[in-house]
Design a protein around this motif. Structure first.
Motif, PDB file in Angstrom:
ATOM      1  N   GLN A 156     -32.058  47.184  18.159  1.00  0.00           N
ATOM      2  CA  GLN A 156     -32.138  45.757  16.847  1.00  0.00           C
ATOM      3  C   GLN A 156     -33.107  45.647  16.111  1.00  0.00           C
ATOM      4  N   LYS A 157     -32.302  45.406  14.955  1.00  0.00           N
ATOM      5  CA  LYS A 157     -33.402  45.463  14.084  1.00  0.00           C
ATOM      6  C   LYS A 157     -33.347  44.847  13.111  1.00  0.00           C
ATOM      7  N   ILE A 158     -33.952  43.978  12.138  1.00  0.00           N
ATOM      8  CA  ILE A 158     -33.457  43.718  10.671  1.00  0.00           C
ATOM      9  C   ILE A 158     -34.860  44.074   9.641  1.00  0.00           C
ATOM     10  N   ARG A 159     -34.323  44.103   8.378  1.00  0.00           N
ATOM     11  CA  ARG A 159     -34.567  44.430   7.392  1.00  0.00           C
ATOM     12  C   ARG A 159     -34.325  43.157   6.445  1.00  0.00           C
ATOM     13  N   ILE A 160     -36.396  43.018   6.007  1.00  0.00           N
ATOM     14  CA  ILE A 160     -35.877  41.644   5.069  1.00  0.00           C
ATOM     15  C   ILE A 160     -36.029  41.627   3.511  1.00  0.00           C
ATOM     16  N   VAL A 161     -35.273  42.065   2.183  1.00  0.00           N
ATOM     17  CA  VAL A 161     -36.055  42.587   1.045  1.00  0.00           C
ATOM     18  C   VAL A 161     -35.979  42.029   0.359  1.00  0.00           C
ATOM     19  N   GLY A 162     -37.797  41.519  -0.692  1.00  0.00           N
ATOM     20  CA  GLY A 162     -38.309  40.849  -1.196  1.00  0.00           C
ATOM     21  C   GLY A 162     -37.797  41.501  -2.627  1.00  0.00           C
ATOM     22  N   GLU A 163     -38.470  40.353  -3.683  1.00  0.00           N
ATOM     23  CA  GLU A 163     -37.914  41.104  -5.265  1.00  0.00           C
ATOM     24  C   GLU A 163     -39.303  42.221  -5.447  1.00  0.00           C
ATOM     25  N   LYS A 164     -40.552  42.174  -3.988  1.00  0.00           N
ATOM     26  CA  LYS A 164     -41.370  42.354  -4.579  1.00  0.00           C
ATOM     27  C   LYS A 164     -41.797  44.243  -4.104  1.00  0.00           C
ATOM     28  N   ALA A 165     -40.902  43.546  -1.886  1.00  0.00           N
ATOM     29  CA  ALA A 165     -41.672  44.298  -1.418  1.00  0.00           C
ATOM     30  C   ALA A 165     -40.584  44.327   0.192  1.00  0.00           C
ATOM     31  N   SER A 166     -40.463  44.982   1.066  1.00  0.00           N
ATOM     32  CA  SER A 166     -39.609  44.352   2.122  1.00  0.00           C
ATOM     33  C   SER A 166     -40.296  44.766   3.875  1.00  0.00           C
ATOM     34  N   ILE A 167     -39.400  43.912   4.815  1.00  0.00           N
ATOM     35  CA  ILE A 167     -40.297  44.415   6.505  1.00  0.00           C
ATOM     36  C   ILE A 167     -39.345  44.575   7.406  1.00  0.00           C
ATOM     37  N   GLU A 168     -39.091  45.182   7.698  1.00  0.00           N
ATOM     38  CA  GLU A 168     -38.343  45.563   8.742  1.00  0.00           C
ATOM     39  C   GLU A 168     -39.125  45.406  10.684  1.00  0.00           C
ATOM     40  N   TRP A 169     -38.484  45.575  11.695  1.00  0.00           N
ATOM     41  CA  TRP A 169     -38.686  44.629  12.627  1.00  0.00           C
ATOM     42  C   TRP A 169     -37.671  45.406  13.385  1.00  0.00           C
ATOM     43  N   TRP A 170     -37.767  45.760  14.991  1.00  0.00           N
ATOM     44  CA  TRP A 170     -37.503  46.779  15.838  1.00  0.00           C
ATOM     45  C   TRP A 170     -37.413  46.315  17.064  1.00  0.00           C
ATOM     46  N   ASP A 171     -37.123  45.246  17.757  1.00  0.00           N
ATOM     47  CA  ASP A 171     -37.523  45.564  19.256  1.00  0.00           C
ATOM     48  C   ASP A 171     -37.656  46.676  20.073  1.00  0.00           C
ATOM     49  N   GLU A 172     -37.160  47.455  19.607  1.00  0.00           N
ATOM     50  CA  GLU A 172     -38.003  48.535  20.154  1.00  0.00           C
ATOM     51  C   GLU A 172     -39.417  48.745  20.088  1.00  0.00           C
ATOM     52  N   HIS A 173     -39.699  48.759  19.291  1.00  0.00           N
ATOM     53  CA  HIS A 173     -41.411  49.041  18.927  1.00  0.00           C
ATOM     54  C   HIS A 173     -41.207  47.301  18.275  1.00  0.00           C
ATOM     55  N   PRO A 174     -41.707  46.799  19.470  1.00  0.00           N
ATOM     56  CA  PRO A 174     -41.891  45.471  18.791  1.00  0.00           C
ATOM     57  C   PRO A 174     -43.503  45.237  18.615  1.00  0.00           C
ATOM     58  N   ASN A 175     -44.347  45.483  18.316  1.00  0.00           N
ATOM     59  CA  ASN A 175     -45.943  45.212  18.753  1.00  0.00           C
ATOM     60  C   ASN A 175     -46.229  46.127  16.795  1.00  0.00           C
ATOM     61  N   GLN A 176     -44.879  46.498  16.015  1.00  0.00           N
ATOM     62  CA  GLN A 176     -45.339  47.267  14.975  1.00  0.00           C
ATOM     63  C   GLN A 176     -44.322  46.208  13.967  1.00  0.00           C
ATOM     64  N   LEU A 177     -44.946  45.846  12.093  1.00  0.00           N
ATOM     65  CA  LEU A 177     -44.115  45.413  11.315  1.00  0.00           C
ATOM     66  C   LEU A 177     -44.121  46.872  10.602  1.00  0.00           C
ATOM     67  N   ARG A 178     -43.465  46.892  10.284  1.00  0.00           N
ATOM     68  CA  ARG A 178     -43.564  48.083   9.186  1.00  0.00           C
ATOM     69  C   ARG A 178     -43.222  47.654   7.782  1.00  0.00           C
ATOM     70  N   TYR A 179     -43.812  47.547   6.474  1.00  0.00           N
ATOM     71  CA  TYR A 179     -43.844  46.573   5.486  1.00  0.00           C
ATOM     72  C   TYR A 179     -44.386  48.035   4.460  1.00  0.00           C
ATOM     73  N   GLU A 180     -43.487  47.210   3.104  1.00  0.00           N
ATOM     74  CA  GLU A 180     -42.969  48.526   2.017  1.00  0.00           C
ATOM     75  C   GLU A 180     -43.135  47.502   1.029  1.00  0.00           C
ATOM     76  N   ILE A 181     -44.270  47.967   0.117  1.00  0.00           N
ATOM     77  CA  ILE A 181     -44.342  47.296  -0.812  1.00  0.00           C
ATOM     78  C   ILE A 181     -43.790  48.539  -2.368  1.00  0.00           C
ATOM     79  N   GLN A 182     -43.256  47.844  -2.709  1.00  0.00           N
ATOM     80  CA  GLN A 182     -42.195  48.656  -3.930  1.00  0.00           C
ATOM     81  C   GLN A 182     -43.543  49.891  -4.634  1.00  0.00           C
ATOM     82  N   GLY A 183     -43.348  50.887  -4.549  1.00  0.00           N
ATOM     83  CA  GLY A 183     -44.878  51.775  -5.456  1.00  0.00           C
ATOM     84  C   GLY A 183     -45.517  52.477  -4.624  1.00  0.00           C
ATOM     85  N   GLU A 184     -46.277  51.961  -3.093  1.00  0.00           N
ATOM     86  CA  GLU A 184     -46.719  52.214  -2.634  1.00  0.00           C
ATOM     87  C   GLU A 184     -46.777  52.450  -1.232  1.00  0.00           C
TER      88      GLU A 184
END
Ligand code: NAD
Length: 391
Positions: free
Chosen positions: A270-298
């Protein structure tokens, strides 16, 4: 940090319909509801089998006289007691939710009901009207929305950290039913029987969870969708064990949802990835204490629960039960939601409408949209995946 000091003068007297011995989800409700001392379990109609209900209730410490043979008797008898139940949770198979929920609201009870809340959105709308007329809290058990990092994600979207949202991918695709396990398992069998499960299997059973995560994290509203669904195990037809949905949201964002019970080798996914114009986030219920934050170019950042760099107080009441680094999980998420349900019920009972309004919880609107998702997916899939309006 949360601790259990927040108490009511008297805990809410609480009952259950369903969730009896051997049920999949009964313990999750009981564990979550009583965790903080805001509810006390005093009665139930836990089982279709009256004797098993009595045995079970006694085993878990209830007065056998308050373990009833049906939900009707539960509501009637408890209404005659001064110390009768004030709230009830409904954890029965899908086909029964509407009638039990309606009877509970009409009996003046606050309700927490399992999803999908009804078979049709018309029925769900009717429950909404009754809850409003009776001034009762009606919560729907989208249990993954009590995780603090899910609320951090919501806040990040709200504050514009990602920029305008362009794409959302949602999935809840497990592999547990890749073969016909339901042949000798009644708890699974009803899930693939339209008369008990409703118009869908995986879309309603698990797709609604991922869909609601999208709704609560992004606030996006579906404009129209197209769905295809299959039964890889032929005996499951007309219900699907796999489905793909494409969505267009109001305002131009687009999304996809994959719901599956035949994703062999997968646990939940169970995963959700939200892609915005500057960055994306991703959350996965098997690792619920973490949130992946990806800023373009970083470099990629993994945000962890209970760290100072997170937005403060976004998860509100009853979050972060222990410091970061310790793994909080599913039971904590459920307990966080039950804590919120309790605060809302208590506020309503004390005529404190202002406080009641400020407490976030998955309510009947979430329930209605989950049912609408099922309806619209069937309408589309059964018409060659034609695009259908969501409203
Ligand atoms: N929120 C979640 O994450 C989650 C997870 C699993 C199941 N669910 C939902 O919970 C509900 C129950 O699922 P389950 O897997 O626990 O089902 P289950 O078949 O394992 O258990 C159902 C229980 O309800 C009892 N029951 C059935 N009809 C009843 C009635 N009329 N009155 C009293 N008791 C009755 C049965 O005897 C049994 O104890 C379903 O709607 C399902 O979609 C939600």
């Amino acid at each position: 940090m949360f601790n259990e000091e927040q108490r009511f003068e008297h805990p809410i007297r609480w009952g259950m319909v369903g969730g009896g011995r051997g049920s999949q989800i009964g313990y999750s409700h009981r564990n979550a509801a009583v965790r903080d001392g805001l509810f006390t379990l005093v009665a139930g109609a836990f089982d279709l089998d009256a004797q098993r209900c009595q045995d079970f209730g006694k085993q878990i410490g209830l007065d056998p006289a308050r373990c009833y043979s049906s939900y009707q008797t539960l509501f009637e008898q408890e209404a005659n007691r001064e110390d009768g139940i004030q709230a009830v949770s409904i954890a029965t198979p899908n086909s029964t939710h509407y009638e039990i929920c309606k009877a509970a609201l009409q009996a003046g009870l606050h309700v927490v009901c399992e999803k999908p809340i009804t078979f049709t959105s018309k029925e769900a709308e009717e429950l909404k009207s009754i809850a409003k007329a009776k001034d009762r809290v009606l919560g729907v058990m989208y249990g993954y929305t009590g995780f603090p990092m899910v609320h951090q994600a919501r806040e990040m979207v709200e504050r514009g950290d990602l920029g305008d949202i362009r794409v959302v991918t949602m999935q809840f695709a497990h592999g547990f039913h890749n073969i016909e396990h339901e042949k000798d398992n009644p708890g699974l069998k009803w899930r693939v029987s339209p008369e008990v499960s409703g118009p869908t299997y995986v879309i309603g059973d698990i797709g609604t969870h991922a869909f609601y995560l999208c709704e609560m994290m992004t606030g996006l509203k579906v404009d129209r969708l197209s769905c295809m669904r299959q039964s890889f195990i032929p005996s499951r037809a007309p219900l699907e064990d796999n489905a793909h949905v494409m969505m267009e949201f109001e305002g131009g964002a687009v999304g996809t949802l994959w719901a599956s019970a035949v994703n062999a080798g997968s646990m939940h996914q169970q995963k959700i990835r939200i892609v915005g114009e500057k960055a994306s986030i991703e959350w996965w219920d098997e690792h619920p204490n973490q949130l992946r934050y990806e800023i373009q170019g970083e470099p990629v950042r993994i945000l962890d629960r209970d760290m100072d760099y997170l937005y403060k107080d976004v998860a509100g009441v009853a979050s972060n039960r222990i410091g970061g680094g310790h793994a909080e999980g599913y039971f904590e998420s459920w307990a966080n939601l039950y804590h919120r349900f309790a605060l809302a019920m208590n506020a309503v009972d004390h005529g404190d409408k202002q406080t009641a309004k400020t407490i976030w919880y998955p309510g009947i609107e979430a329930g209605i949209n989950g049912v609408r998702l099922c309806e619209k997916c069937v309408e589309s899939a059964d018409n060659h995946s034609t695009w259908v309006d969501f409203s």
